[in-house]
Design a protein around this motif. Structure first.
Motif, mmCIF file in Angstrom:
data_model
loop_
_atom_site.group_PDB
_atom_site.id
_atom_site.type_symbol
_atom_site.label_atom_id
_atom_site.label_comp_id
_atom_site.label_asym_id
_atom_site.label_seq_id
_atom_site.Cartn_x
_atom_site.Cartn_y
_atom_site.Cartn_z
ATOM 1 N N VAL A 186 0.839 -1.201 0.000
ATOM 2 C CA VAL A 186 0.000 0.000 0.000
ATOM 3 C C VAL A 186 0.874 1.250 0.000
ATOM 4 O O VAL A 186 0.633 2.203 -0.750
ATOM 5 C CB VAL A 186 -0.943 -0.003 1.225
ATOM 6 N N GLY A 187 1.913 1.249 0.840
ATOM 7 C CA GLY A 187 2.811 2.401 0.890
ATOM 8 C C GLY A 187 3.545 2.624 -0.403
ATOM 9 O O GLY A 187 3.650 3.753 -0.902
ATOM 10 N N TRP A 188 4.063 1.533 -0.984
ATOM 11 C CA TRP A 188 4.798 1.652 -2.245
ATOM 12 C C TRP A 188 3.893 2.163 -3.358
ATOM 13 O O TRP A 188 4.225 3.137 -4.044
ATOM 14 C CB TRP A 188 5.388 0.293 -2.626
ATOM 15 N N SER A 189 2.748 1.511 -3.547
ATOM 16 C CA SER A 189 1.875 1.873 -4.673
ATOM 17 C C SER A 189 1.253 3.245 -4.480
ATOM 18 O O SER A 189 1.056 3.992 -5.446
ATOM 19 C CB SER A 189 0.783 0.812 -4.857
ATOM 20 N N GLY A 190 0.949 3.613 -3.227
ATOM 21 C CA GLY A 190 0.381 4.933 -2.990
ATOM 22 C C GLY A 190 1.358 6.052 -3.300
ATOM 23 O O GLY A 190 0.988 7.071 -3.899
ATOM 24 N N SER A 191 2.618 5.877 -2.926
ATOM 25 C CA SER A 191 3.610 6.920 -3.199
ATOM 26 C C SER A 191 3.866 7.070 -4.695
ATOM 27 O O SER A 191 4.133 8.176 -5.180
ATOM 28 C CB SER A 191 4.922 6.609 -2.474
ATOM 29 N N ILE A 192 3.766 5.960 -5.437
ATOM 30 C CA ILE A 192 4.017 6.003 -6.875
ATOM 31 C C ILE A 192 2.984 6.866 -7.601
ATOM 32 O O ILE A 192 3.292 7.519 -8.606
ATOM 33 C CB ILE A 192 4.023 4.569 -7.457
ATOM 34 N N VAL A 193 1.748 6.889 -7.107
ATOM 35 C CA VAL A 193 0.711 7.717 -7.731
ATOM 36 C C VAL A 193 1.150 9.172 -7.786
ATOM 37 O O VAL A 193 1.094 9.825 -8.834
ATOM 38 C CB VAL A 193 -0.615 7.594 -6.953
ATOM 39 N N PHE A 194 1.602 9.691 -6.653
ATOM 40 C CA PHE A 194 1.999 11.096 -6.592
ATOM 41 C C PHE A 194 3.338 11.320 -7.285
ATOM 42 O O PHE A 194 3.573 12.375 -7.888
ATOM 43 C CB PHE A 194 2.058 11.545 -5.128
ATOM 44 N N TYR A 195 4.208 10.334 -7.229
ATOM 45 C CA TYR A 195 5.499 10.414 -7.926
ATOM 46 C C TYR A 195 5.294 10.525 -9.438
ATOM 47 O O TYR A 195 5.864 11.402 -10.097
ATOM 48 C CB TYR A 195 6.326 9.183 -7.567
#
Length: 437
Positions: A127-136
């Motif tokens: 969840v942390g990895w995929s969530g940060s990628i959205v904003f990245y």
């Protein structure tokens, strides 16, 4: 802001360097091997007790990935809505980054006695990895011009491959030669590896966090900032419906991503449980995939410049069809290594090219690219949910992961057909200008 600023671009690419260790060590190499071995040690069989239900460890692994990305798909619209309202996109990127990194560090305590809590920690790391990628991802159209999307996207993926390989080499040295580090406990090298992933991720993320802009000015006119993200997704959905090129691309992207990302998450489990390969061979295989993937990312960026993004993606998906066919018949370690090399050539290349292709298709002068990339990433997350769920369910019903490979083969064939329906970029622009006139 000024676009193509080398300092900003390099800082942005460094987040790939920071977070890609999660994809390599946690998702693809050491964690899946350790997870399978620990589950077997805890129960003595391939089945484990999960809240009273007996389930194969490989199926539980697939379902955990599905659940994590489903949670992310539900969270992202809420977060992007609030980020759009407050103008603090980077803060949300930081939150998800730290959630994923800390979850990885807590996996240091993963033993057969803490198997169930560790499954949840693994899910939270996803969840942390995929969530940060959205904003990245949403930063790319803001910091670069369209003619550089492919190149910068490939640079980011390549840095990710390089950084993750360096950390894996260190972790691999501990796993293969623990006595060199004075380690006598058998499980300790793997658990230290999980901790180093979180530490690496958190520390190198400070570079993009230092130089990337905070976000937009903030849409304070939103009536309900909490649910504004869902309204923005709805708005983007209807906008996409009136852009035939973009809608066709997203349909194809959804389907072939179901297959591509599922392979990424289950390949090591397949080698460990179906082929019974030793852990050292599996980890070295994943390392080989990363090294080949560096060349693959730039190769597809070069190919897209020669024949166009869509045709390059079609070649990549066609290769995936061949990979699935070969994997179904694979029985020996040497055959698995050849398949792994092919995976490396197309894995990062297609992901990089998909990201840059979507960036090119976002309407020009869009004030809030975060909404469009939220839509893109929700589409990707739902594809992962569907792909891993189908893979796990086919194995659960048939008892064979090879039948799950056949399901992925069909998915890639459908994805190739959907890509074939998309006209070239030049044809699309000609038709769009003709309609406007």
């Amino acid at each position: 802001m000024k676009k193509n600023d080398p300092l900003i671009i390099n800082a942005w690419c460094m987040y790939d360097w920071a977070n890609s260790v999660h994809a390599l060590v946690i998702v693809s190499s050491i964690f899946p091997v350790y997870f399978s071995a620990t589950a077997l040690s805890a129960s003595g069989t391939a089945n484990i007790s999960f809240f009273g239900a007996q389930i194969k460890s490989s199926v539980l692994f697939s379902y955990t990935v599905s659940a994590a990305f489903l949670i992310t798909a539900l969270l992202i619209p809420l977060c992007t809505g609030i980020a759009d309202y407050t103008g603090k996109k980077k803060r949300f990127m930081q939150f998800f980054c730290y959630l994923g990194a800390v979850s990885c560090m807590l996996l240091y305590f993963f033993t057969k006695e803490t198997l169930i809590p560790s499954v949840f920690l693994f899910g939270l790391s996803l969840v942390g990895w995929s969530g940060s990628i959205v904003f990245y991802d949403s930063y790319l159209p803001e910091i670069a011009t369209e003619d550089n999307f492919d190149r910068y996207s490939a640079r980011g993926f390549s840095l990710g491959y390089l950084g993750s390989v360096l950390l894996l080499l260190f972790n691999l040295s501990m796993v293969l030669a623990p006595e060199f580090y004075g380690i006598t406990q058998k499980s300790l090298p793997a658990r230290i590896s999980f901790f180093t992933v979180g530490l690496w991720w958190m520390l190198f993320a400070q570079i993009p966090f230092r130089y990337l802009p905070s976000g937009n000015a903030g849409n304070r006119k939103a009536d309900n900032p909490v649910f504004n993200g869902f309204e923005e997704l709805k708005k983007v959905f209807f906008q996409v419906k009136h852009q035939p090129f973009l809608s066709k691309f997203l349909s194809a992207f959804f389907v072939y991503t179901m297959g591509l990302r599922t392979v990424m998450y289950v390949a090591t489990i397949f080698g460990a449980t179906e082929l019974k390969l030793p852990s050292q061979s599996l980890i070295i295989t994943v390392l080989l995939i990363q090294i080949v993937g560096i060349a693959g990312s730039f190769a597809f960026a070069w190919l897209s410049g020669k024949i166009g993004n869509i045709h390059a993606l079609m070649i990549g998906v066609a290769i995936w069809i061949g990979i699935c066919t070969a994997a179904y018949y694979t029985t020996e370690a040497v055959e698995f290594y050849f398949v792994a090399c092919a995976v490396g050539m197309v894995m990062g290349g297609i992901q990089s090219l998909s990201r840059s292709t979507y960036s090119k298709l976002i309407p020009e002068n869009t004030p809030d690219t975060a909404s469009y990339f939220s839509f893109y990433d929700v589409t990707e997350k739902l594809a992962i949910v569907m792909g891993t769920f189908i893979y796990g369910t086919v194995e659960y019903l048939t008892g064979s992961m090879r039948n799950s490979i056949l399901a992925l083969l069909v998915i890639f064939m459908i994805g190739l057909i959907l890509l074939y329906r998309i006209p070239s970029r030049k044809v699309y622009r000609f038709e769009l200008e003709r309609n406007e006139n």
